[in-house]
Motif scaffolding. Structure first.
Motif, PDB file in Angstrom:
ATOM      1  N   TRP A   1       2.766   0.556   1.846  1.00  0.00           N
ATOM      2  CA  TRP A   1       1.565  -0.201   2.220  1.00  0.00           C
ATOM      3  C   TRP A   1       0.943  -0.944   1.039  1.00  0.00           C
ATOM      4  O   TRP A   1      -0.188  -1.389   1.111  1.00  0.00           O
ATOM      5  N   GLN A   2       1.696  -1.097  -0.040  1.00  0.00           N
ATOM      6  CA  GLN A   2       1.282  -1.924  -1.175  1.00  0.00           C
ATOM      7  C   GLN A   2       2.077  -3.220  -1.132  1.00  0.00           C
ATOM      8  O   GLN A   2       3.316  -3.213  -1.173  1.00  0.00           O
ATOM      9  N   GLY A   3       1.382  -4.352  -1.053  1.00  0.00           N
ATOM     10  CA  GLY A   3       2.056  -5.639  -1.059  1.00  0.00           C
ATOM     11  C   GLY A   3       2.405  -6.073  -2.466  1.00  0.00           C
ATOM     12  O   GLY A   3       1.728  -5.716  -3.439  1.00  0.00           O
ATOM     13  N   TYR A   4       3.475  -6.862  -2.578  1.00  0.00           N
ATOM     14  CA  TYR A   4       3.854  -7.406  -3.881  1.00  0.00           C
ATOM     15  C   TYR A   4       4.595  -8.721  -3.694  1.00  0.00           C
ATOM     16  O   TYR A   4       5.088  -9.045  -2.604  1.00  0.00           O
ATOM     17  N   LYS A   5       4.672  -9.478  -4.782  1.00  0.00           N
ATOM     18  CA  LYS A   5       5.325 -10.790  -4.775  1.00  0.00           C
ATOM     19  C   LYS A   5       6.189 -10.933  -6.017  1.00  0.00           C
ATOM     20  O   LYS A   5       5.804 -10.533  -7.111  1.00  0.00           O
TER      21      LYS A   5
ATOM     22  N   GLY B   1      24.289  -2.674   3.588  1.00  0.00           N
ATOM     23  CA  GLY B   1      25.052  -3.558   2.719  1.00  0.00           C
ATOM     24  C   GLY B   1      24.411  -3.825   1.372  1.00  0.00           C
ATOM     25  O   GLY B   1      24.919  -4.654   0.605  1.00  0.00           O
ATOM     26  N   PHE B   2      23.283  -3.185   1.066  1.00  0.00           N
ATOM     27  CA  PHE B   2      22.656  -3.370  -0.246  1.00  0.00           C
ATOM     28  C   PHE B   2      22.019  -2.061  -0.691  1.00  0.00           C
ATOM     29  O   PHE B   2      21.826  -1.133   0.115  1.00  0.00           O
ATOM     30  N   ASN B   3      21.715  -1.984  -1.961  1.00  0.00           N
ATOM     31  CA  ASN B   3      21.139  -0.781  -2.551  1.00  0.00           C
ATOM     32  C   ASN B   3      19.678  -0.639  -2.110  1.00  0.00           C
ATOM     33  O   ASN B   3      18.866  -1.535  -2.342  1.00  0.00           O
ATOM     34  N   LYS B   4      19.336   0.463  -1.506  1.00  0.00           N
ATOM     35  CA  LYS B   4      17.989   0.697  -0.993  1.00  0.00           C
ATOM     36  C   LYS B   4      16.934   0.611  -2.088  1.00  0.00           C
ATOM     37  O   LYS B   4      15.757   0.303  -1.811  1.00  0.00           O
ATOM     38  N   ASP B   5      17.323   0.871  -3.314  1.00  0.00           N
ATOM     39  CA  ASP B   5      16.365   0.884  -4.425  1.00  0.00           C
ATOM     40  C   ASP B   5      15.636  -0.447  -4.588  1.00  0.00           C
ATOM     41  O   ASP B   5      14.513  -0.472  -5.114  1.00  0.00           O
ATOM     42  N   ILE B   6      16.265  -1.566  -4.174  1.00  0.00           N
ATOM     43  CA  ILE B   6      15.597  -2.856  -4.371  1.00  0.00           C
ATOM     44  C   ILE B   6      14.325  -2.970  -3.529  1.00  0.00           C
ATOM     45  O   ILE B   6      13.459  -3.790  -3.825  1.00  0.00           O
ATOM     46  N   LEU B   7      14.212  -2.127  -2.501  1.00  0.00           N
ATOM     47  CA  LEU B   7      13.007  -2.143  -1.665  1.00  0.00           C
ATOM     48  C   LEU B   7      11.905  -1.258  -2.235  1.00  0.00           C
ATOM     49  O   LEU B   7      10.811  -1.189  -1.658  1.00  0.00           O
ATOM     50  N   TYR B   8      12.172  -0.606  -3.377  1.00  0.00           N
ATOM     51  CA  TYR B   8      11.202   0.317  -3.978  1.00  0.00           C
ATOM     52  C   TYR B   8      11.032  -0.004  -5.469  1.00  0.00           C
ATOM     53  O   TYR B   8      11.313   0.828  -6.331  1.00  0.00           O
ATOM     54  N   PRO B   9      10.551  -1.221  -5.765  1.00  0.00           N
ATOM     55  CA  PRO B   9      10.443  -1.630  -7.175  1.00  0.00           C
ATOM     56  C   PRO B   9       9.225  -1.077  -7.901  1.00  0.00           C
ATOM     57  O   PRO B   9       9.131  -1.182  -9.124  1.00  0.00           O
ATOM     58  N   ILE B  10       8.257  -0.513  -7.159  1.00  0.00           N
ATOM     59  CA  ILE B  10       7.016  -0.026  -7.770  1.00  0.00           C
ATOM     60  C   ILE B  10       7.107   1.483  -7.921  1.00  0.00           C
ATOM     61  O   ILE B  10       7.263   2.218  -6.933  1.00  0.00           O
ATOM     62  N   GLY B  11       7.011   1.952  -9.135  1.00  0.00           N
ATOM     63  CA  GLY B  11       7.097   3.388  -9.376  1.00  0.00           C
ATOM     64  C   GLY B  11       5.789   4.114  -9.077  1.00  0.00           C
ATOM     65  O   GLY B  11       4.710   3.540  -9.154  1.00  0.00           O
TER      66      GLY B  11
ATOM     67  N   LEU C   1       4.456   5.418  -6.298  1.00  0.00           N
ATOM     68  CA  LEU C   1       3.750   5.337  -5.018  1.00  0.00           C
ATOM     69  C   LEU C   1       4.166   6.479  -4.102  1.00  0.00           C
ATOM     70  O   LEU C   1       5.316   6.907  -4.119  1.00  0.00           O
ATOM     71  N   PRO C   2       3.250   6.977  -3.273  1.00  0.00           N
ATOM     72  CA  PRO C   2       3.625   8.006  -2.299  1.00  0.00           C
ATOM     73  C   PRO C   2       4.572   7.410  -1.266  1.00  0.00           C
ATOM     74  O   PRO C   2       4.580   6.196  -1.033  1.00  0.00           O
TER      75      PRO C   2
END
Length: 297
Positions: free
Chosen positions: A121-125, A273-283, A285-286
């Protein structure tokens, strides 16, 4: 010109006529049978989910799909577009299944290369691959990413609703439907949770359309306009799931197919087809997964 003027006048008329009370999607059948259990409604949803292959979809980890939005003339001047710059331009959605975490990337147009994301629920750009991530609280992108993500997965995520009721039958465009009402909190309209009236095709068992209320739109809307219809055109994917290749958004109750505010097409679904980590770039967060902060806090 006349059609354009009608498109501008219609929302104003509806603001005046329907702005007083909350929208109640409960059918006459449901209102006449207040003490029924949710067994039949839940069974219909479960059967529909399996016939459409959403049980397979729910087992994926991530997926991506190309989307293109097409707005009916006149509506683009209204402040209703969650993703400015999307009209007739390709976007790439990337989602973590059964969560609200995901991204969109503009593939064309003036915003080409820009990534808007939502994590816990944290937006980013991110402006481009080499650009620093900037966190933000822009409601339109947060709302849009969460909403379209949920709509794509609704046939299996609806089963998490705390209130599911069989709502009778209805005919629409010469097709017979079973209706299922799903919501949270209370069966009656409330200001915290959305309500869904789901149309299940009696012949195919597929969900062809659903009426929905929207309490948390990113701009303030009168109660009478917090009601829309989502129509689905489905196509079988390579994992055996019938997923939308076109979604049409209509104002208020179901109408003929060309009476849309906008529609978007979806193509080239790819799963895991891609690494899930790219959807979690912010360290740090709950992890909320399929929940919202107020549901667990």
């Amino acid at each position: 010109m006349k059609s354009f003027i009608k498109l501008l006048v219609l929302p104003t008329l509806l603001l005046i006529i329907q702005s007083c009370g909350s929208v109640d999607l409960r059918s006459d059948y449901l209102l006449s049978n207040p003490n029924q259990t949710d067994i039949k409604g839940r069974e219909l949803l479960e059967t529909s989910m399996k016939k459409m292959g959403y049980d397979k979809f729910s087992k994926t980890d991530v997926y991506e799909v190309t989307a293109q939005f097409n707005w009916k003339k006149g509506w683009l001047i209204m402040p209703m577009n969650a993703f400015p710059g999307n009209n007739k331009n390709d976007l790439q959605f990337r989602f973590a299944t059964n969560t609200f975490d995901g991204q969109l990337e503009y593939l064309e147009g003036r915003k080409k290369g820009v990534i808007q994301g939502l994590q816990s629920w944290q937006g980013y750009k991110i402006k481009n691959e080499n650009d620093e991530l900037k966190q933000h609280k822009h409601d339109r992108y947060i709302w849009g990413l969460a909403t379209y993500h949920y709509i794509l997965e609704a046939p299996f995520r609806m089963l998490d609703a705390t209130i599911i009721r069989y709502a009778g039958e209805r005919e629409f465009e010469n097709q017979q439907y079973d209706l299922v009402y799903a919501t949270w909190g209370s069966e009656e309209p409330n200001n915290q949770y959305d309500r869904w009236l789901i149309y299940i095709n009696k012949e195919t068992g597929f969900i062809d359309l659903t009426e929905v209320t929207i309490n948390d739109f990113f701009i303030k809307m009168p109660k009478g306009l917090q009601h829309g219809t989502v129509r689905f055109d489905l196509k079988k994917t390579n994992i055996g799931t019938y997923l939308p290749n076109k979604i049409s958004i209509q104002l208020l109750s179901p109408k003929k197919e060309d009476s849309y505010v906008y529609y978007f097409t979806l193509s080239d679904y790819k799963f895991d087809g891609f690494n899930k980590d790219i959807l979690y770039p912010i360290g740090g967060l709950p992890m909320y997964g399929n929940s919202k902060p107020y549901e667990s806090d």
